[in-house]
Write a protein that holds these residues in place. Structure first.
Motif, short mmCIF file in Angstrom:
data_model
loop_
_atom_site.label_atom_id
_atom_site.label_comp_id
_atom_site.label_asym_id
_atom_site.label_seq_id
_atom_site.Cartn_x
_atom_site.Cartn_y
_atom_site.Cartn_z
N LEU A 145 0.00 6.89 -33.01
CA LEU A 145 -1.29 6.78 -33.69
C LEU A 145 -2.31 6.05 -32.82
CD1 LEU A 145 -0.02 5.87 -37.28
CD2 LEU A 145 -1.07 8.04 -36.58
N LEU A 146 -1.86 5.02 -32.13
CA LEU A 146 -2.74 4.28 -31.20
C LEU A 146 -3.20 5.20 -30.08
CD1 LEU A 146 -1.12 0.75 -30.70
CD2 LEU A 146 -3.51 1.22 -31.27
N ALA A 147 -2.26 5.93 -29.49
CA ALA A 147 -2.58 6.82 -28.36
C ALA A 147 -3.56 7.92 -28.77
CB ALA A 147 -1.29 7.44 -27.81
N ARG A 148 -3.49 8.37 -30.01
CA ARG A 148 -4.38 9.42 -30.50
C ARG A 148 -5.71 8.86 -31.01
NH1 ARG A 148 -1.19 12.24 -34.88
NH2 ARG A 148 -3.06 13.49 -35.04
N GLY A 149 -5.86 7.55 -31.01
CA GLY A 149 -7.11 6.94 -31.47
C GLY A 149 -7.28 6.94 -32.97
N LEU A 150 -6.18 7.09 -33.71
CA LEU A 150 -6.24 7.11 -35.17
C LEU A 150 -6.17 5.71 -35.77
CD1 LEU A 150 -4.02 10.25 -35.83
CD2 LEU A 150 -6.51 10.12 -35.61
N ILE A 151 -5.65 4.78 -34.99
CA ILE A 151 -5.65 3.37 -35.36
C ILE A 151 -6.06 2.56 -34.15
CG2 ILE A 151 -3.87 3.63 -37.15
CD1 ILE A 151 -1.87 2.35 -35.17
N GLU A 152 -6.38 1.30 -34.40
CA GLU A 152 -6.74 0.40 -33.31
C GLU A 152 -6.22 -0.99 -33.65
OE1 GLU A 152 -10.98 0.65 -33.23
OE2 GLU A 152 -11.23 -0.47 -35.09
N VAL A 153 -6.18 -1.84 -32.63
CA VAL A 153 -5.78 -3.22 -32.84
C VAL A 153 -7.00 -3.95 -33.40
CG1 VAL A 153 -4.96 -5.34 -31.76
CG2 VAL A 153 -4.05 -3.12 -31.01
N ALA A 154 -6.86 -4.47 -34.59
CA ALA A 154 -7.96 -5.19 -35.24
C ALA A 154 -8.04 -6.62 -34.74
CB ALA A 154 -7.78 -5.19 -36.76
N SER A 155 -6.87 -7.20 -34.48
CA SER A 155 -6.84 -8.59 -34.00
C SER A 155 -5.48 -8.87 -33.39
CB SER A 155 -7.12 -9.57 -35.14
OG SER A 155 -6.09 -9.50 -36.12
N VAL A 156 -5.46 -9.88 -32.55
CA VAL A 156 -4.22 -10.37 -31.97
C VAL A 156 -4.18 -11.86 -32.27
CG1 VAL A 156 -2.86 -10.69 -29.87
CG2 VAL A 156 -4.30 -8.65 -30.12
N GLU A 157 -3.14 -12.28 -32.97
CA GLU A 157 -3.03 -13.69 -33.33
C GLU A 157 -2.67 -14.52 -32.10
OE1 GLU A 157 -0.28 -14.18 -36.53
OE2 GLU A 157 -1.52 -13.05 -37.93
N ALA A 158 -3.27 -15.66 -32.02
CA ALA A 158 -2.97 -16.58 -30.93
C ALA A 158 -1.57 -17.14 -31.14
CB ALA A 158 -3.99 -17.71 -30.90
N GLY A 159 -0.92 -17.49 -30.09
CA GLY A 159 0.42 -18.07 -30.20
C GLY A 159 1.40 -17.31 -29.34
N GLY A 160 2.65 -17.69 -29.48
CA GLY A 160 3.71 -17.16 -28.65
C GLY A 160 3.90 -15.67 -28.73
N ARG A 161 3.88 -15.11 -29.90
CA ARG A 161 4.16 -13.68 -30.03
C ARG A 161 2.92 -12.81 -29.92
NH1 ARG A 161 9.05 -13.18 -34.29
NH2 ARG A 161 10.52 -12.76 -32.64
N ALA A 164 -11.52 8.32 -37.14
CA ALA A 164 -10.71 9.51 -36.88
C ALA A 164 -9.42 9.47 -37.69
CB ALA A 164 -10.41 9.63 -35.39
N GLY A 165 -8.84 8.30 -37.84
CA GLY A 165 -7.63 8.14 -38.64
C GLY A 165 -7.89 8.40 -40.12
N ARG A 166 -9.05 7.96 -40.60
CA ARG A 166 -9.41 8.22 -42.00
C ARG A 166 -9.53 9.74 -42.23
NH1 ARG A 166 -10.39 3.28 -43.09
NH2 ARG A 166 -12.08 1.93 -42.57
N ALA A 167 -10.17 10.42 -41.29
CA ALA A 167 -10.33 11.88 -41.41
C ALA A 167 -8.96 12.57 -41.36
CB ALA A 167 -11.24 12.40 -40.31
N GLU A 168 -8.10 12.12 -40.47
CA GLU A 168 -6.75 12.69 -40.35
C GLU A 168 -5.96 12.49 -41.64
OE1 GLU A 168 -3.32 14.22 -38.14
OE2 GLU A 168 -5.44 14.17 -37.60
#
Length: 179
Positions: free
Chosen positions: A45-61, A71-75
């Motif tokens: 889904l990421l590769a097709r541009g249907l989703i994206e990273v909204a945020s990355v939490e700070a910290g170890g992981r 595009a994901g909504r349309a799909e």
């Protein structure tokens, strides 16, 4: 599986681990998936541009939270409103039912009509097979095997009849269906 993930992300942006919990908490009732298959679908889904990273939490992981793109909504909408396809009718029907509340109320009855039409078509094929089997002469040595195979077909027909009645009743809440 991608469409199910889109549906979960349309409910709320989530991390990979949140999605696993979402599957375990509800989606597993009609769709089984391993964490590996969820990861692969998420990456697709990421590769097709249907989703994206909204945020990355700070910290170890650095936990990533994903959200659906336009595009994901349309799909997702195209999948929900399209003809239920695939060999597993129950999964196709229940997947759409599970996410039906994400569509506008005016779009819900046509989705249920599409599911009902697919059930009717599959039931007609099973009934035709049942009629055809009535014409066969089964050798004595295979009658016990054939009886149990016929029982499986009977179950499939009964299951489809139940599903058809259930979905028709549900659809009638949005207005009567043409039968």
């Amino acid at each position: 599986m991608g469409n199910v993930i889109l549906g979960l992300l349309l409910i709320a942006p989530q991390s990979f681990y949140d999605l696993i919990k979402g599957f375990e908490a509800g989606v597993a009732l009609f769709y089984s998936a391993s964490s590996g298959s969820i990861r692969r679908a998420l990456d697709g889904l990421l590769a097709r541009g249907l989703i994206e990273v909204a945020s990355v939490e700070a910290g170890g992981r650095g936990r990533k939270v994903y959200r659906v793109t336009d595009a994901g909504r349309a799909e997702f909408r195209a999948w929900m409103t399209g003809e239920p396809a695939g060999p597993d009718l129950e999964t196709a029907a229940l997947s759409r039912l599970y996410f039906l509340g994400l569509l506008d109320p005016a779009e819900r009855a046509p989705v249920l009509r599409g599911v009902t039409a697919r059930i009717e078509a599959d039931l007609a094929r099973l009934a035709a097979l049942d009629r055809h089997l009535d014409t066969l002469n089964v050798p004595e040595r295979h009658r016990d095997i054939a009886a149990h195979q016929r029982a499986a077909l009977d179950y499939g027909i009964a299951s489809h009849r139940f599903m058809l009645d259930w979905f028709r009743e549900r659809a009638d809440r949005y207005g009567p269906l043409d039968r």
